[in-house]
Motif scaffolding. Structure first.
Motif, PDB file in Angstrom:
ATOM      1  N   ALA A 110      28.128 -65.534  61.198  1.00 19.93           N
ATOM      2  CA  ALA A 110      28.861 -65.542  62.469  1.00 19.93           C
ATOM      3  C   ALA A 110      29.643 -64.249  62.653  1.00 19.93           C
ATOM      4  CB  ALA A 110      29.788 -66.753  62.516  1.00 19.93           C
ATOM      5  N   HIS A 111      30.327 -63.809  61.610  1.00 23.31           N
ATOM      6  CA  HIS A 111      31.131 -62.582  61.694  1.00 23.31           C
ATOM      7  C   HIS A 111      30.246 -61.340  61.813  1.00 23.31           C
ATOM      8  CE1 HIS A 111      34.437 -64.951  59.388  1.00 23.31           C
ATOM      9  NE2 HIS A 111      34.463 -65.206  60.682  1.00 23.31           N
ATOM     10  N   ARG A 114      28.844 -60.915  65.310  1.00 19.90           N
ATOM     11  CA  ARG A 114      29.891 -60.358  66.175  1.00 19.90           C
ATOM     12  C   ARG A 114      30.077 -58.871  65.904  1.00 19.90           C
ATOM     13  NH1 ARG A 114      35.696 -63.144  65.806  1.00 19.90           N
ATOM     14  NH2 ARG A 114      34.346 -64.928  66.250  1.00 19.90           N
ATOM     15  N   GLU A 115      30.008 -58.481  64.635  1.00 15.24           N
ATOM     16  CA  GLU A 115      30.212 -57.083  64.247  1.00 15.24           C
ATOM     17  C   GLU A 115      29.209 -56.149  64.937  1.00 15.24           C
ATOM     18  OE1 GLU A 115      31.656 -53.836  61.564  1.00 15.24           O
ATOM     19  OE2 GLU A 115      32.492 -55.667  62.426  1.00 15.24           O
ATOM     20  N   GLY A 117      27.549 -56.844  67.671  1.00 17.06           N
ATOM     21  CA  GLY A 117      27.460 -57.122  69.097  1.00 17.06           C
ATOM     22  C   GLY A 117      26.274 -57.984  69.486  1.00 17.06           C
ATOM     23  N   ARG A 119      25.152 -61.106  70.699  1.00 18.08           N
ATOM     24  CA  ARG A 119      25.646 -62.338  71.337  1.00 18.08           C
ATOM     25  C   ARG A 119      24.585 -63.429  71.364  1.00 18.08           C
ATOM     26  NH1 ARG A 119      30.470 -61.305  73.754  1.00 18.08           N
ATOM     27  NH2 ARG A 119      31.020 -59.115  74.065  1.00 18.08           N
ATOM     28  N   THR A 142      30.648 -71.507  66.397  1.00 17.62           N
ATOM     29  CA  THR A 142      31.439 -70.334  66.011  1.00 17.62           C
ATOM     30  C   THR A 142      31.233 -69.155  66.964  1.00 17.62           C
ATOM     31  OG1 THR A 142      29.695 -69.772  64.411  1.00 17.62           O
ATOM     32  CG2 THR A 142      31.623 -70.960  63.584  1.00 17.62           C
ATOM     33  N   GLY A 143      30.589 -69.407  68.113  1.00 19.77           N
ATOM     34  CA  GLY A 143      30.595 -68.423  69.187  1.00 19.77           C
ATOM     35  C   GLY A 143      29.362 -67.566  69.362  1.00 19.77           C
ATOM     36  N   THR A 144      28.232 -67.928  68.744  1.00 21.87           N
ATOM     37  CA  THR A 144      27.003 -67.143  68.880  1.00 21.87           C
ATOM     38  C   THR A 144      25.931 -67.989  69.551  1.00 21.87           C
ATOM     39  OG1 THR A 144      27.507 -65.872  66.876  1.00 21.87           O
ATOM     40  CG2 THR A 144      25.238 -65.819  67.660  1.00 21.87           C
ATOM     41  N   GLN A 241      35.931 -55.494  71.156  1.00 16.59           N
ATOM     42  CA  GLN A 241      35.901 -56.607  72.096  1.00 16.59           C
ATOM     43  C   GLN A 241      36.651 -56.252  73.372  1.00 16.59           C
ATOM     44  OE1 GLN A 241      34.103 -59.356  71.435  1.00 16.59           O
ATOM     45  NE2 GLN A 241      33.525 -58.442  69.483  1.00 16.59           N
ATOM     46  N   SER A 246      42.010 -61.795  72.201  1.00 16.24           N
ATOM     47  CA  SER A 246      41.293 -62.992  71.802  1.00 16.24           C
ATOM     48  C   SER A 246      41.302 -63.138  70.283  1.00 16.24           C
ATOM     49  CB  SER A 246      39.847 -62.930  72.301  1.00 16.24           C
ATOM     50  OG  SER A 246      39.175 -61.819  71.741  1.00 16.24           O
ATOM     51  N   ALA A 248      40.251 -63.623  66.376  1.00 15.79           N
ATOM     52  CA  ALA A 248      39.102 -63.119  65.608  1.00 15.79           C
ATOM     53  C   ALA A 248      38.180 -64.242  65.226  1.00 15.79           C
ATOM     54  CB  ALA A 248      39.616 -62.403  64.365  1.00 15.79           C
TER      55      ALA A 248
END
Length: 248
Positions: A110-111, A114-115, A117, A119, A142-144, A241, A246, A248
């Motif tokens: 997940a991290h 995000r690292e 970019g 999405r 977790t946002g992906t 971001q 927002s 982390a």
């Protein structure tokens, strides 16, 4: 010297970690401690047992005494099957037991997405369909965004024997035109020697379990290492971001 502790379930592709240590080409030491597994199976019940507190506890003291500055539970399946909240509780308990910052391969994915970019991602999993779906759900929580899931059921022992062509076939089968990156979540896959070739063949970033596990451990110690042989994750600058407030 930055010392990182890796808790690895059983025996499969643990020899990727000395290779990654060499490819980092810096003052990073990876200590791998094995945890017990009752069964080499990618069933939900077996994965819940792999990531149970008693099994994780067996290696924590050894890692702490090794001088590790952070601990990573190197199992995607042994963490995401608990769901995002359960995986968070698992990591928190590990951190308390070790007295060190801790995370797991699931959160590393997940991290890492995000690292770079990414999405929207595609998943190539050597899991049964129901287990692969749990990883997709974890990423969503977790946002992906997950745009495609391809699963090929195999045991850890079987995966560990795959050569580059086998890993590439999995990645190609998973890829999707809308995916910003392809994720290969099992730590039983040998991928450390193949990352640049995989990214060249797919023409996009590829995130693999051993790779993101080590990157996450470095992140916990505030280390950034430029290592082109380990793929885009180890060469790109962090994505800024749009909303700096927002969480982390």
């Amino acid at each position: 010297m930055t010392a990182l502790g890796i808790l690895y379930p059983g025996h499969a592709a643990e020899d990727d970690y000395p290779r990654i240590e060499q490819l980092l080409g810096s003052d990073v030491r990876l200590t791998v401690v094995h945890t017990d597994t009752a069964e080499d199976a990618h069933r939900v019940d077996a994965l819940l047992d792999v990531g149970s507190a008693p099994r994780l506890a067996t290696g924590v003291e050894e890692l702490r005494l090794s001088g590790a500055e952070a601990v990573l539970w190197a199992s995607a399946g042994g963490s995401f099957v608990h769901g995002a909240r359960g995986a968070h509780d698992q990591v928190r308990a590990l951190a308390v037991a070790a007295g060190l910052p801790a995370s797991s391969t699931s959160f590393a994915f997940a991290h890492a997405a995000r690292e770079i970019g990414a999405r929207r991602v595609a998943i190539g999993a050597a899991y049964p369909d129901d287990v692969a779906a749990l990883f997709a759900e974890f990423l969503k929580e977790t946002g992906t965004e997950v745009v495609a899931v391809h699963s090929t059921a195999a045991t850890a022992a079987e995966e560990a024997g795959w050569d580059y062509d086998g890993v590439l076939a999995l990645a190609r089968a998973a890829d999707h035109p809308d995916a910003d990156a392809v994720l290969l979540p099992d730590t039983a896959l040998h991928t450390a020697a193949h990352l640049t070739d995989l990214e060249k063949d797919l023409a996009k970033p590829v995130l693999t379990a051993g790779q993101v596990t080590v990157w996450e451990a470095l992140r916990l110690t505030d280390r950034r290492v430029n290592a082109p042989a380990l793929g885009a994750l180890f060469t790109r600058e962090p994505v800024v971001q749009a909303d700096a407030t927002s969480p982390a």
